[in-house]
Write an enzyme that holds these catalytic residues in place. Structure first.
Site, mmCIF file in Angstrom:
data_model
loop_
_atom_site.group_PDB
_atom_site.id
_atom_site.type_symbol
_atom_site.label_atom_id
_atom_site.label_comp_id
_atom_site.label_asym_id
_atom_site.label_seq_id
_atom_site.Cartn_x
_atom_site.Cartn_y
_atom_site.Cartn_z
ATOM 1 N N PRO A 1 19.596 2.690 27.378
ATOM 2 C CA PRO A 1 20.376 3.914 27.207
ATOM 3 C C PRO A 1 19.456 5.097 26.912
ATOM 4 O O PRO A 1 18.400 4.937 26.299
ATOM 5 C CB PRO A 1 21.267 3.606 25.991
ATOM 6 C CG PRO A 1 21.247 2.125 25.849
ATOM 7 C CD PRO A 1 19.922 1.672 26.363
ATOM 8 N N LYS A 2 19.864 6.275 27.358
ATOM 9 C CA LYS A 2 19.100 7.493 27.067
ATOM 10 C C LYS A 2 19.713 8.150 25.827
ATOM 11 O O LYS A 2 20.813 8.692 25.876
ATOM 12 C CB LYS A 2 19.120 8.461 28.248
ATOM 13 C CG LYS A 2 18.225 9.677 28.047
ATOM 14 C CD LYS A 2 18.237 10.580 29.260
ATOM 15 C CE LYS A 2 17.259 11.735 29.043
ATOM 16 N NZ LYS A 2 17.580 12.536 27.835
ATOM 17 N N TRP A 3 18.980 8.099 24.721
ATOM 18 C CA TRP A 3 19.470 8.612 23.446
ATOM 19 C C TRP A 3 19.350 10.130 23.389
ATOM 20 O O TRP A 3 18.388 10.709 23.894
ATOM 21 C CB TRP A 3 18.687 7.971 22.306
ATOM 22 C CG TRP A 3 18.891 6.498 22.250
ATOM 23 C CD1 TRP A 3 18.171 5.543 22.917
ATOM 24 C CD2 TRP A 3 19.913 5.810 21.534
ATOM 25 N NE1 TRP A 3 18.688 4.298 22.660
ATOM 26 C CE2 TRP A 3 19.756 4.424 21.804
ATOM 27 C CE3 TRP A 3 20.938 6.213 20.688
ATOM 28 C CZ2 TRP A 3 20.589 3.460 21.257
ATOM 29 C CZ3 TRP A 3 21.765 5.252 20.136
ATOM 30 C CH2 TRP A 3 21.586 3.892 20.416
#
Length: 360
Positions: A33-35
């Site tokens: 996931p891209k935080w």
């Protein structure tokens, strides 16, 4: 900053990513996931622990609670790559995170208690006396999984080689405030400062009212547009400032200055009246101690932008500058409302932090 007797010492540039339009289906990638937080490298050598920003600057003074938590939980000699995030109301809150960068120590102390930050680890750069920059991505990930036990403000980002699961994360995790998916070469090294990863972010469109402009900073006022100020109407018909669109070529900036000259006004403009709860351009904030100058335009023109996500409580604003798509002469300004902004389904950020896929 104390000297850190490690095989890697700050500053170290983080590995970066190039944007792509879709999740690749035929690549040797590990997806994460891209935080939506602050990129942060952690250097720990015994009692010495340094949080380093993407630009190489220390972050310790702004996140004392994160320093204390990492000192309690990390091995004695380690270098990590990850993200500082703040979770609030079951989702990431970038506004609350940004407020942590404050010059007053008393304010930092208060916010550390009210909106504590967590660290999400997603890569291992060094352990003990060994650097792992040249190790394959899957090897670094396996070592990281052995070291990180989620909890006490320290988490391990989920990771998968399954394209279908990465696609599910892309759609589902946005509801928890995340903004896309990252892909790392599974067999590749860690490359500081190089764009060897890929990132896929959400892209949406909206029609907005052009209600103001700012002149380009390097030209004479009135000769070239720097950015156009965008507005959207709420359900009461109140026009709020939602963001800007810029990045025009030099010739386009000059053409826009001429095109909008007849729309410049200093009377009867919705952003020149009493605020009445509306979001206005150029307001004083923690980054700016005075009102930013802007030029009011009669709100008669409509354009279409591409945007990735919004932020803030209603009325929301664009998280990043919009990207110009096209003019919309077929749209009436009054028809441009917040109802066209796509709102992702809510999702529990704690589930993401703990690596679970579970509806909120």
């Amino acid at each position: 900053m104390a000297d850190v007797a490690l095989p890697l010492t700050p500053p170290v540039q983080p590995m970066l990513a190039n944007a792509v339009d879709a999740i690749p289906t035929d690549s040797d990638l590990v997806f994460e996931p891209k935080w939506d937080g602050y990129r942060c490298l952690v250097f720990r050598d015994g009692a010495d622990l340094t949080l380093q920003s993407r630009s190489g600057k220390p972050l310790n003074r702004y996140f004392p609670e994160a320093v204390a938590a990492l000192a309690r939980t990390l091995p004695q000699r380690i270098v990590l790559d990850g993200e500082l995030v703040v979770a609030k109301d079951d989702r990431l809150d970038f506004d609350a995170l940004s407020e942590r960068i404050h010059p007053a120590a008393s304010r930092v102390k208060l916010l550390a208690e009210q909106t504590p930050a967590s660290f999400v680890a997603f890569d291992l750069l060094a352990l003990g006396d060994d650097t792992l920059l040249d190790a394959p991505g899957t090897t670094r990930r396996a070592r990281l999984e052995e070291l990180i036990t989620p909890g006490d403000s320290l988490y391990l980002t989920p990771a998968t080689t399954d394209v279908a699961l990465a696609t599910q994360w892309f759609e589902l995790f946005e509801g928890a405030g995340l903004d896309g998916v990252i892909g790392k070469p599974a067999s590749g090294p860690y490359t500081p400062g190089k764009r060897t990863m890929i990132k896929v972010k959400h892209q949406r469109t909206a029609e907005c009212v052009v209600a103001g402009l700012r002149w380009h900073k390097d030209t004479e006022p009135g000769t070239a547009v720097g950015s156009l100020l965008l507005g959207l109407h709420d359900d009461r018909g109140v026009l709020h400032h939602v963001g800007v669109v810029g990045s025009f070529k030099a010739a386009e900036r000059r053409a826009l200055a001429a095109e909008f000259a007849d729309l410049i006004t200093d009377t009867d403009h919705p952003w020149l009246v009493e605020p009445d709860g509306r979001r206005l351009p150029g307001e004083i904030n923690r980054w700016r101690g005075k009102h930013a100058e802007w030029v009011p335009l009669r709100p008669e023109r409509v354009l279409e932008i591409a945007y990735s996500q919004t932020e803030g409580a209603a009325p929301a604003r664009l998280r990043h500058n919009g990207q110009f798509r096209r003019w919309r002469p077929d749209r009436e300004p009054e028809s441009c409302g917040y109802d066209q902004l796509d709102q992702p389904a809510r999702y529990d950020v704690e589930s993401v932090l703990r690596g679970e896929v579970r509806p909120a």
